[in-house]
Design a protein around this motif. Sequence first.
Motif, PDB file in Angstrom:
ATOM      1  N   THR A 272       0.825  -1.204   0.000  1.00  0.00           N
ATOM      2  CA  THR A 272       0.000   0.000   0.000  1.00  0.00           C
ATOM      3  C   THR A 272       0.861   1.258   0.000  1.00  0.00           C
ATOM      4  O   THR A 272       0.570   2.219  -0.721  1.00  0.00           O
ATOM      5  CB  THR A 272      -0.958  -0.005   1.202  1.00  0.00           C
ATOM      6  OG1 THR A 272      -1.800  -1.160   1.124  1.00  0.00           O
ATOM      7  CG2 THR A 272      -1.820   1.241   1.229  1.00  0.00           C
TER       8      THR A 272
ATOM      9  N   ALA B  32      -7.428  -0.940   3.071  1.00  0.00           N
ATOM     10  CA  ALA B  32      -6.435  -1.737   2.351  1.00  0.00           C
ATOM     11  C   ALA B  32      -6.549  -3.166   2.858  1.00  0.00           C
ATOM     12  O   ALA B  32      -6.499  -3.410   4.064  1.00  0.00           O
ATOM     13  CB  ALA B  32      -5.026  -1.206   2.566  1.00  0.00           C
TER      14      ALA B  32
ATOM     15  N   ALA C  15       0.182  -2.633  -4.835  1.00  0.00           N
ATOM     16  CA  ALA C  15      -1.237  -2.492  -4.524  1.00  0.00           C
ATOM     17  C   ALA C  15      -1.931  -1.836  -5.697  1.00  0.00           C
ATOM     18  O   ALA C  15      -1.288  -1.263  -6.584  1.00  0.00           O
ATOM     19  CB  ALA C  15      -1.422  -1.667  -3.258  1.00  0.00           C
TER      20      ALA C  15
END
Length: 159
Positions: free
Chosen positions: A19, A84, A114
């Motif tokens: 992320t 996330a 991500a």
Amino acid sequence: MAPEFPSTPLTATDVLRGTCRWLLRAGVSPLAEVPLAGGRRADILGVDSAGRLTLVEIKISLSDLRGDRKWPDYLDHCDRFFWAVPAGLPLDDLHTPAFRPDETGLIIADRFDAESVRDAPWRALNAARRKAITLNLARRAAQRWIGLIDPESGLIGLD
């Protein structure tokens, strides 16, 4: 077709890493585990070049996601909010009204990268609150950096 779980289960650290890579590409400088007013702690809080704050809450299991009742408090600490989750986690819950899909973004992550599968809308944070949060973020980042280059500093002044 929904993605399958990887052979080795992903950890929160894996999702954090992927992320943060996505955030950096999106022009957001992230910091993990940032204390917020009211005793909460953001999994990731980042700031972009316009001073806008992005907060990301990481959930690695359905029980973790379903058990979190505090997450709406985070909306008062950012201009946009993302969930996330690891690749392969069932996403049905995150599309229900309880998780406010019209107010929250969704990132699918692994340990390497991500992807945003639902963008988070920008909501302008109160200017005074933004300043306080941004100053806290900057001070926290600086204190962590000095702790890395001078571990014996004892992080003097860390609040």
